[in-house]
Design a protein around this motif. Structure first.
Motif, PDB file in Angstrom:
ATOM      1  N   PHE A   1      -9.896 -34.518  22.575  1.00 18.11           N
ATOM      2  CA  PHE A   1     -11.703 -33.974  22.572  1.00 18.11           C
ATOM      3  C   PHE A   1     -12.317 -34.370  21.600  1.00 18.11           C
ATOM      4  N   ALA A   2     -13.295 -35.802  21.813  1.00 13.99           N
ATOM      5  CA  ALA A   2     -14.123 -35.658  20.159  1.00 13.99           C
ATOM      6  C   ALA A   2     -14.949 -35.179  20.409  1.00 13.99           C
ATOM      7  N   GLY A   3     -15.919 -35.444  19.228  1.00 15.32           N
ATOM      8  CA  GLY A   3     -17.628 -35.162  19.041  1.00 15.32           C
ATOM      9  C   GLY A   3     -18.057 -33.205  19.423  1.00 15.32           C
ATOM     10  N   GLU A   4     -19.692 -33.563  19.023  1.00 14.73           N
ATOM     11  CA  GLU A   4     -20.197 -32.037  19.588  1.00 14.73           C
ATOM     12  C   GLU A   4     -20.095 -31.913  20.859  1.00 14.73           C
ATOM     13  N   THR A   5     -20.214 -32.861  21.666  1.00 18.24           N
ATOM     14  CA  THR A   5     -19.810 -32.354  23.209  1.00 18.24           C
ATOM     15  C   THR A   5     -18.486 -32.357  24.053  1.00 18.24           C
ATOM     16  N   SER A   6     -17.277 -32.144  22.581  1.00 14.59           N
ATOM     17  CA  SER A   6     -16.021 -32.422  23.376  1.00 14.59           C
ATOM     18  C   SER A   6     -15.658 -33.509  24.503  1.00 14.59           C
ATOM     19  N   THR A   7     -15.902 -34.314  24.479  1.00 18.37           N
ATOM     20  CA  THR A   7     -15.549 -35.804  25.779  1.00 18.37           C
ATOM     21  C   THR A   7     -14.344 -35.818  25.238  1.00 18.37           C
ATOM     22  N   GLU A   8     -13.824 -35.956  26.201  1.00 19.45           N
ATOM     23  CA  GLU A   8     -12.445 -36.595  26.228  1.00 19.45           C
ATOM     24  C   GLU A   8     -11.979 -37.969  26.135  1.00 19.45           C
ATOM     25  N   ILE A   9     -11.223 -38.023  25.207  1.00 21.62           N
ATOM     26  CA  ILE A   9     -11.594 -39.483  25.033  1.00 21.62           C
ATOM     27  C   ILE A   9      -9.770 -40.383  24.517  1.00 21.62           C
ATOM     28  N   GLY A  10      -8.648 -39.279  25.670  1.00 22.37           N
ATOM     29  CA  GLY A  10      -7.558 -39.604  25.040  1.00 22.37           C
ATOM     30  C   GLY A  10      -6.375 -38.764  25.593  1.00 22.37           C
ATOM     31  N   GLY A  11      -5.364 -38.993  25.260  1.00 21.92           N
ATOM     32  CA  GLY A  11      -4.244 -38.234  25.428  1.00 21.92           C
ATOM     33  C   GLY A  11      -3.138 -38.023  24.595  1.00 21.92           C
ATOM     34  N   GLY A  12      -2.009 -37.130  24.521  1.00 24.98           N
ATOM     35  CA  GLY A  12      -0.983 -37.320  23.346  1.00 24.98           C
ATOM     36  C   GLY A  12       0.557 -37.215  24.440  1.00 24.98           C
ATOM     37  N   TRP A  13       1.363 -37.103  23.640  1.00 22.76           N
ATOM     38  CA  TRP A  13       3.144 -37.440  24.638  1.00 22.76           C
ATOM     39  C   TRP A  13       4.197 -36.450  23.773  1.00 22.76           C
ATOM     40  N   LEU A  14       4.243 -36.082  24.257  1.00 23.81           N
ATOM     41  CA  LEU A  14       5.665 -35.429  23.521  1.00 23.81           C
ATOM     42  C   LEU A  14       7.129 -35.981  23.377  1.00 23.81           C
ATOM     43  N   CYS A  15       7.188 -37.042  22.102  1.00 21.51           N
ATOM     44  CA  CYS A  15       8.136 -38.037  21.671  1.00 21.51           C
ATOM     45  C   CYS A  15       9.054 -37.707  21.139  1.00 21.51           C
ATOM     46  N   LYS A  16      10.999 -38.347  21.004  1.00 22.42           N
ATOM     47  CA  LYS A  16      11.946 -37.718  19.673  1.00 22.42           C
ATOM     48  C   LYS A  16      11.909 -39.115  19.443  1.00 22.42           C
ATOM     49  N   ALA A  17      11.614 -38.982  17.668  1.00 20.50           N
ATOM     50  CA  ALA A  17      12.577 -40.354  17.042  1.00 20.50           C
ATOM     51  C   ALA A  17      13.483 -40.858  17.279  1.00 20.50           C
ATOM     52  N   LYS A  18      13.495 -42.170  17.372  1.00 20.15           N
ATOM     53  CA  LYS A  18      15.215 -42.074  18.504  1.00 20.15           C
ATOM     54  C   LYS A  18      16.465 -42.334  16.839  1.00 20.15           C
ATOM     55  N   ALA A  19      15.969 -42.740  14.966  1.00 15.29           N
ATOM     56  CA  ALA A  19      16.589 -41.724  13.965  1.00 15.29           C
ATOM     57  C   ALA A  19      16.937 -40.415  13.393  1.00 15.29           C
ATOM     58  N   SER A  20      15.613 -39.601  13.502  1.00 10.59           N
ATOM     59  CA  SER A  20      15.948 -38.473  13.422  1.00 10.59           C
ATOM     60  C   SER A  20      16.401 -37.391  14.315  1.00 10.59           C
ATOM     61  N   ARG A  21      15.870 -37.914  15.291  1.00 11.95           N
ATOM     62  CA  ARG A  21      15.039 -36.893  16.922  1.00 11.95           C
ATOM     63  C   ARG A  21      14.212 -35.945  16.586  1.00 11.95           C
ATOM     64  N   ARG A  22      13.346 -35.539  15.727  1.00  9.92           N
ATOM     65  CA  ARG A  22      12.506 -34.963  15.512  1.00  9.92           C
ATOM     66  C   ARG A  22      11.207 -35.382  16.830  1.00  9.92           C
ATOM     67  N   GLU A  23      10.320 -34.278  16.873  1.00  7.39           N
ATOM     68  CA  GLU A  23       9.862 -34.176  17.817  1.00  7.39           C
ATOM     69  C   GLU A  23       8.104 -34.913  17.517  1.00  7.39           C
ATOM     70  N   TYR A  24       7.460 -35.862  18.010  1.00  8.08           N
ATOM     71  CA  TYR A  24       5.825 -36.034  17.437  1.00  8.08           C
ATOM     72  C   TYR A  24       5.428 -36.307  18.869  1.00  8.08           C
ATOM     73  N   VAL A  25       3.872 -36.564  18.444  1.00  9.70           N
ATOM     74  CA  VAL A  25       2.970 -36.405  19.006  1.00  9.70           C
ATOM     75  C   VAL A  25       3.080 -37.688  19.136  1.00  9.70           C
ATOM     76  N   SER A  26       2.568 -38.579  20.207  1.00 12.78           N
ATOM     77  CA  SER A  26       2.314 -40.098  20.925  1.00 12.78           C
ATOM     78  C   SER A  26       1.122 -40.020  21.276  1.00 12.78           C
ATOM     79  N   ILE A  27      -0.251 -40.616  20.146  1.00 12.20           N
ATOM     80  CA  ILE A  27      -1.657 -40.335  21.069  1.00 12.20           C
ATOM     81  C   ILE A  27      -2.140 -41.820  21.456  1.00 12.20           C
ATOM     82  N   THR A  28      -2.480 -42.227  22.462  1.00  8.67           N
ATOM     83  CA  THR A  28      -3.662 -42.783  22.872  1.00  8.67           C
ATOM     84  C   THR A  28      -5.122 -42.779  23.445  1.00  8.67           C
ATOM     85  N   LEU A  29      -5.968 -43.103  22.632  1.00 11.91           N
ATOM     86  CA  LEU A  29      -7.659 -43.453  22.244  1.00 11.91           C
ATOM     87  C   LEU A  29      -8.398 -43.954  23.221  1.00 11.91           C
ATOM     88  N   ALA A  30      -9.194 -43.924  23.631  1.00 13.63           N
ATOM     89  CA  ALA A  30     -10.263 -44.815  24.735  1.00 13.63           C
ATOM     90  C   ALA A  30     -11.566 -44.067  25.005  1.00 13.63           C
TER      91      ALA A  30
END
Length: 107
Positions: free
Chosen positions: A47-76
């Motif tokens: 969500f973005a701005g003072e009006t909390s407009t939904e502008i995207g989503g995020g997915w939990l991913c795992k790095a191939k080398a370290s196997r650490r979790e991170y969040v990948s986001i898409t904004l539109a």
């Protein structure tokens, strides 16, 4: 080369901070998707701005080398531009709970 699109800090429900791009500066919230019912749905909603407009989503991913979790986001959003922006949240070294939103260019 990675470009920072903004910074967020961890909260109880996800992350909160700011987008800081050339054509857009806005408060941003990345919240856990409590309504996730299927595998393809995002783990987070963005969500973005003072009006909390939904502008995207995020997915939990795992790095191939370290196997650490991170969040990948898409904004539109029309204010961002005609194309989606892909980014990853990465921890900021030496600042616990602080993350940088890193642009992830895709062809």
């Amino acid at each position: 080369m990675a470009n920072a699109l903004g910074y967020v800090g961890e909260t109880k429900t996800g992350f909160e901070g700011a987008l800081a791009m050339m054509n857009l500066s806005a408060a941003i919230r990345i919240e856990k998707n409590a309504e996730k019912a299927a595998e393809g749905q995002p783990d987070y909603r963005v969500f973005a701005g003072e009006t909390s407009t939904e502008i995207g989503g995020g997915w939990l991913c795992k790095a191939k080398a370290s196997r650490r979790e991170y969040v990948s986001i898409t904004l539109a959003d029309p204010q961002i531009g005609p194309r989606k922006i892909y980014a990853n949240l990465a921890p900021v070294n030496g600042k616990k709970g602080r993350h940088v939103i890193l642009w992830n260019p895709r062809d």
